[in-house]
Design a protein around this motif. Structure first.
Motif, PDB file in Angstrom:
ATOM      1  N   GLN B  24       3.259  18.944  -0.726  1.00  0.00           N
ATOM      2  CA  GLN B  24       2.093  18.104  -1.013  1.00  0.00           C
ATOM      3  C   GLN B  24       1.827  18.024  -2.520  1.00  0.00           C
ATOM      4  N   ILE B  25       1.840  19.172  -3.187  1.00  0.00           N
ATOM      5  CA  ILE B  25       1.560  19.173  -4.626  1.00  0.00           C
ATOM      6  C   ILE B  25       2.662  18.424  -5.379  1.00  0.00           C
ATOM      7  N   ARG B  27       4.435  15.938  -4.286  1.00  0.00           N
ATOM      8  CA  ARG B  27       4.231  14.497  -4.079  1.00  0.00           C
ATOM      9  C   ARG B  27       3.052  13.998  -4.936  1.00  0.00           C
ATOM     10  N   LEU B  28       1.981  14.805  -5.031  1.00  0.00           N
ATOM     11  CA  LEU B  28       0.823  14.396  -5.835  1.00  0.00           C
ATOM     12  C   LEU B  28       1.180  14.366  -7.325  1.00  0.00           C
ATOM     13  N   ARG B  29       1.988  15.328  -7.741  1.00  0.00           N
ATOM     14  CA  ARG B  29       2.419  15.323  -9.158  1.00  0.00           C
ATOM     15  C   ARG B  29       3.273  14.105  -9.472  1.00  0.00           C
ATOM     16  N   LYS B  32       0.936  11.283  -9.977  1.00  0.00           N
ATOM     17  CA  LYS B  32       0.266  11.332 -11.281  1.00  0.00           C
ATOM     18  C   LYS B  32       1.209  10.840 -12.381  1.00  0.00           C
ATOM     19  N   LYS B  37       0.172   6.082  -5.931  1.00  0.00           N
ATOM     20  CA  LYS B  37       0.382   7.019  -4.824  1.00  0.00           C
ATOM     21  C   LYS B  37       1.840   6.995  -4.395  1.00  0.00           C
TER      22      LYS B  37
END
Lengths: 306, 266
Positions: B24-25, B27-29, B32, B37
């Motif tokens: 999850q992290i 993918r979020l990075r 960013k 997204k």
């Protein structure tokens, strides 16, 4: 989409402007957007524009490394003033936006928060701009008006992209802050309920709302949001009563939020270095339900009335 | 960030030392970095070929984790008869480590009336399973003069050579901690080693997982050995620890534990 502009401002420093901006940005970004019937449901898109050369909001929202990269790539309000407004036309406001910048998680995804950061050069850039306009024969008032006229279309195009645009205004009254306040649909004037802050609030309202200016008058009176409130301090209770009493008068100079931000060590820590990628509820804990959600409900109500 | 593809982006965001990151992290990075997204489908489509190529590895837990496969350590030089400072094979480091554990580490625990049993377990016990065998086990049997009962603590040690020490060694030690009370990562890292740059990542991983970090600096001067990080006690069930001892230790050592426990309790 025509996004609403919220300016968080006060001439006085240390009254919780940046905390309020970050809090509101994150809470609004976790709410469903008012989409049209055929549009896919989504959460709000929120843009924060940092007008404060201390860069606190930029740092809190983007994180150290990303903020540095934004400065290097001219994604700052000072680069906009220095380059675009001084006539080199290197990029409008919308080209300065860094999208998807938040590291706060909500339901497994990052909140959709975008940012135009502010570097330390803003005050200098603003002075350069005014000197340049003056050398072109513009008076101070005409120069301010020219900057207003140049920025308004840029702000309008941002309204088309974001549901909410928040300005973190600088303490004191700078040119950008002055323009931000006058362009906003609502001004949230954060203040502590003590005698000095109350005096500062009066000065702030007088200089921006009541004194003559070449710029348009702000759309409506400011809404005062009490921050760092301590109900057990007699001075806080007394000043709060005074502020509420004055807001109830027919010739009032401000209106009041019913929600108050209590003094909170946790809130102060939230803006410091944190765990990577916190969740929204982990970041604010009990304050989310008890303070932030009621504040956002109230704010949305005032914006509907606008 | 200059990356051509999502695959490049994934690799650039992961720790070169092999520290895992939750999916999850990661993918979020990516979102960013790309200012948009990144969907689960995009993420897994980009990650899959890298897993197949062996560039990345994956772990279970917390929605899955991904890590960069660290480059294989360079081949270890031939074992030399003398105890040199560098280029030591793991086998040649075993004897000095055993000496250190018996003479310094155990007494340094400062346990009341303690006795220590140290055993090379690198080749004992069931061979199946990944990261199942610690290189050394130290059993500390202690007890008070008047208070009843004896206390047995079991420490596991994972030893790595100068070139072989990295975050994966910490993960091996972490695996050992599932069956013991304490787990330690021992790294032969002479002063001024070119591999010293891996130390911050190793320290971070040890702190994160509660693994002890012992730096074996010079096998001829064991007094220079540093305990960089103390291990955190695990709440491992006593039945699991007991079974671990049963299958790893020699009959002589097991008898010695029983004997010491009896004598200290008496």
């Amino acid at each position: 989409m025509r996004g609403k502009i919220i300016a968080v401002a006060n001439m006085k420093g240390g009254v919780g402007k940046t905390t309020t901006v970050v809090m509101l940005a994150e809470a609004l970004a976790a709410l469903p957007a008012d989409t049209r019937a055929r549009e896919t449901p989504r959460l709000n898109r929120v843009l924060v524009i940092d007008f404060d050369a201390q860069s606190s909001a930029s740092f809190c929202i983007a994180g150290d490394a990303h903020f540095t990269s934004m400065i290097q790539r001219g994604r700052t309000i000072d680069a906009y003033v220095q380059e675009e407004l001084l006539g080199r036309h290197t990029g409008t406001l919308i080209q300065r936006v860094q999208n998807q910048v938040s590291e706060t998680r909500y339901k497994g995804d990052a909140l959709d928060i975008s940012l135009i950061a502010c570097g330390v050069g803003l005050r200098r850039s603003e002075r350069h701009l005014m000197v340049a306009l003056n050398s072109q024969g513009f008076s101070l008032e005409d120069g301010e008006r020219k900057v207003w006229d140049a920025m308004l279309p840029d702000l309008d195009s941002l309204r088309g992209q974001y549901d909410y645009i928040l300005f973190d205004c600088a303490p004191g009254i700078s040119l950008m802050t002055d323009i931000g306040i006058r362009a906003a649909d609502i001004v949230v004037a954060t203040t502590m309920p003590d005698y000095l802050s109350r005096y500062g609030l009066e000065m702030f309202v007088r200089t921006t709302w009541l004194d003559a200016s070449s710029l348009p008058r702000p759309k409506r009176l400011p809404y005062v949001l009490i921050t760092r409130f301590q109900a057990n301090i007699r001075q806080h209770k007394h000043v709060l009563e005074q502020l509420e009493c004055e807001a109830a008068q027919a010739d009032r100079h401000w209106q009041m939020f019913k929600t108050r931000i209590p003094v909170s060590a946790h809130l102060a820590q939230t803006l410091g270095p944190n765990d990577e990628w916190p969740t929204l509820s982990g970041r604010y804990r009990h304050l989310l339900k008890e303070v932030i959600e009621p504040l956002v409900d109230e704010l949305k109500g005032y914006l509907r009335d606008a | 960030m200059s990356v051509d593809t999502l695959e490049d982006l994934i690799v650039s965001l992961l720790d070169p030392g092999g520290e895992p990151m939750t999916n999850q992290i990661l993918r979020l990075r990516m979102g960013k970095a790309l200012e948009r997204k990144v969907t689960d489908a995009e993420f897994y489509a980009a990650r899959e070929p890298l897993l197949r190529q062996g560039v990345l590895g994956r772990e279970r837990g917390q929605g899955g984790k991904t890590f960069r496969t660290p480059p294989p350590p360079p081949p270890e030089p031939e074992e030399k008869p003398q105890r040199g400072r560098k280029g030591r094979s793991e086998q040649s480091l075993m004897a000095p480590l055993g000496d250190y554990l018996r003479d310094s580490f155990g007494p340094g625990l400062e346990l009341p009336r303690a006795r220590f049993i140290v055993q090379d377990t690198s080749r004992s016990g069931p061979p199946r399973g990944l990261w199942e065998r610690p290189d050394y086990v130290l059993v500390a049997v202690s007890g008070y003069r008047y208070l009843p009962g004896t206390h047995v603590d079991v420490h596991a040690f994972e030893l790595k050579t100068e070139s072989g020490g990295d975050v994966r060694g910490v993960h091996e030690a972490l695996a050992h901690s599932q069956q013991t009370d304490f787990a330690h990562f021992v790294w032969f890292l002479p002063m001024g080693s070119k591999h010293e740059d891996r130390l911050p990542a190793v320290e971070t991983a040890c702190r994160k997982h509660g693994i002890g970090l012992v730096l074996l600096r010079d096998t001829d001067e064991l007094a220079q050995t540093e305990i960089r990080i103390d291990a955190t006690r695990r709440n491992t069930e006593r039945a699991i620890v007991d079974e671990f001892l049963h299958v790893r230790l020699t009959a002589e050592n097991l008898a010695q534990i029983t004997d010491l426990s009896g004598r200290l309790a008496a």
